[in-house]
Scaffold this motif. Structure first.
Motif, short mmCIF file in Angstrom:
data_model
loop_
_atom_site.label_atom_id
_atom_site.label_comp_id
_atom_site.label_asym_id
_atom_site.label_seq_id
_atom_site.Cartn_x
_atom_site.Cartn_y
_atom_site.Cartn_z
N ALA A 125 50.94 51.43 67.74
CA ALA A 125 52.19 51.05 68.39
C ALA A 125 51.97 49.88 69.34
O ALA A 125 52.78 48.94 69.40
CB ALA A 125 52.77 52.24 69.14
N LEU A 126 50.86 49.89 70.09
CA LEU A 126 50.59 48.82 71.04
C LEU A 126 50.23 47.51 70.33
O LEU A 126 50.73 46.45 70.68
CB LEU A 126 49.46 49.23 71.98
N SER A 127 49.37 47.60 69.31
CA SER A 127 48.92 46.38 68.65
C SER A 127 50.00 45.75 67.79
O SER A 127 50.05 44.53 67.63
CB SER A 127 47.68 46.68 67.78
N LEU A 128 50.88 46.58 67.22
CA LEU A 128 51.96 46.07 66.39
C LEU A 128 53.25 45.86 67.18
O LEU A 128 54.27 45.51 66.62
CB LEU A 128 52.22 47.02 65.22
N ARG A 129 53.17 46.10 68.50
CA ARG A 129 54.31 45.92 69.40
C ARG A 129 55.53 46.71 68.94
O ARG A 129 56.66 46.23 68.95
CB ARG A 129 54.66 44.43 69.53
N GLN A 130 55.28 47.95 68.55
CA GLN A 130 56.36 48.84 68.17
C GLN A 130 56.87 49.57 69.42
O GLN A 130 56.26 49.49 70.48
CB GLN A 130 55.87 49.84 67.12
N ARG A 131 57.95 50.30 69.24
CA ARG A 131 58.59 50.97 70.37
C ARG A 131 58.73 52.46 70.10
O ARG A 131 59.77 52.91 69.62
CB ARG A 131 59.96 50.33 70.66
N PRO A 132 57.69 53.23 70.41
CA PRO A 132 57.78 54.69 70.21
C PRO A 132 58.78 55.30 71.18
O PRO A 132 59.10 54.73 72.22
CB PRO A 132 56.35 55.17 70.53
#
Length: 321
Positions: A125-132
């Motif tokens: 999530a952090l590396s792909l800049r996702q929003r959990p």
């Protein structure tokens, strides 16, 4: 755009069975690593030799596999992701976990490493800049609190160096899974969506990824293994443990695991990984004569529950600003 799934019931069953086989092989990694390296009181093979030597054995087998199958060479940005994957799964995890299980038993290590699937999802999530979702982050924090609380309890109120090594090993493995998954097509690591890490054509298959990771590591792992080779006799059981982690933990296990994900679907098959810490603990008892107490089982069950819930929380695949 991802292809429409054509998974049949037969494929799903085969994928689940292969996934379970992969998890079972990985579950033996910690007990077999301790068997190979011994303990502080009764050392066997040096942890560095176990880490680098197993990569050499698997790397030579990978070289043969790539040659026989006629696999293409990596290109462009794939080299960078392969190097990142190698740093996590070839160097970081084996070395740090090997050093740790010399100081603590495999049962202890299994509970700490139980947060690996959730840690992988966090790094993805952090590396792909996702929003959990907020619930996902709550589970991640709860998982960390549980393993730190367990380590403090086992350490009579304080953390030990081995606990830090194990958490570092978890971070390394998670980062390696994420970068490796970005190279694959249709066989992402647990909790990670493949995202085409390299431009220009289809990515590498999951089997090719682990093989290339091991092959490009050989110029470093081979001299390091030679430098740390044993100079005194060690028990036959230590060589048995070394053979296991070389063939199964470092190589065959990845083939079964990634093939299972591809056949049965990543979301479905990856759920079986939550069983890994329990299998590790149960196997450590007959193999190493370790003791499994009720409180350890309680902590392990709590970690499993948090990981299970966390992996089922929604993650917004739209990248945050």
């Amino acid at each position: 755009m991802p292809a429409i799934s054509t998974t049949t019931s037969s494929d799903a069953t085969r994928g689940l069975l292969l996934g379970l086989a992969g998890v079972a092989m990985f579950a033996l990694s910690l007990p077999m690593t301790r068997l190979a390296g011994g303990s502080v009181d009764a050392p066997q093979l040096a942890p560095a030799f176990v880490a680098f030597g197993r990569a050499v054995v698997a790397g030579v087998l990978s070289l043969l596999y790539l040659a026989v199958t006629g696999a293409r060479w990596p290109r462009g940005g794939e080299w960078r992701l392969l190097a990142l994957t190698a740093g996590g799964v070839v160097f970081g995890w084996p070395l740090l976990s090997g050093l740790a299980v010399r100081q603590v038993d495999a049962v202890h290590a299994a509970v700490i490493s139980g947060v690996l699937p959730l840690a992988t999802a966090v790094i993805a999530a952090l590396s792909l800049r996702q929003r959990p979702s907020a619930a996902f982050w709550a589970c991640a924090l709860a998982g960390l609190a549980l393993v730190v609380g367990f380590a403090a309890w086992r350490g009579a109120g304080g953390l030990e160096l081995a606990d830090g090594l194990l958490l570092g090993a978890v971070v390394c493995a998670s980062a390696g899974y994420v970068s490796g998954a970005r190279l694959t097509v249709g066989a992402a690591a647990p909790g990670v969506a493949a995202s085409g890490g390299a431009r220009g054509g289809a990515g590498l298959s999951a089997e090719q990824v682990i093989c290339w990771v091991l092959v490009i590591s050989l110029p470093a792992t081979l001299p390091l293994a030679i430098a740390t080779r044993p100079v005194a006799p060690v028990a036959a059981s230590a060589w048995l443990g070394f053979a296991y982690v070389s063939l199964f933990s470092m190589w065959i296990g990845f083939f079964a695991w990634y093939r299972g994900l591809a056949l049965g679907g990543t979301l479905r098959v990856s759920q079986v990984q939550v069983l890994q810490p329990f299998l590790s603990m149960l196997l450590a008892v007959p193999l190493l004569g370790e003791r499994l107490d009720a409180m350890t089982l309680v902590f392990a069950a709590a970690v499993l529950a948090v990981v299970w819930v966390g992996k089922r929380q929604p993650v917004d695949v739209r990248r945050s600003a």
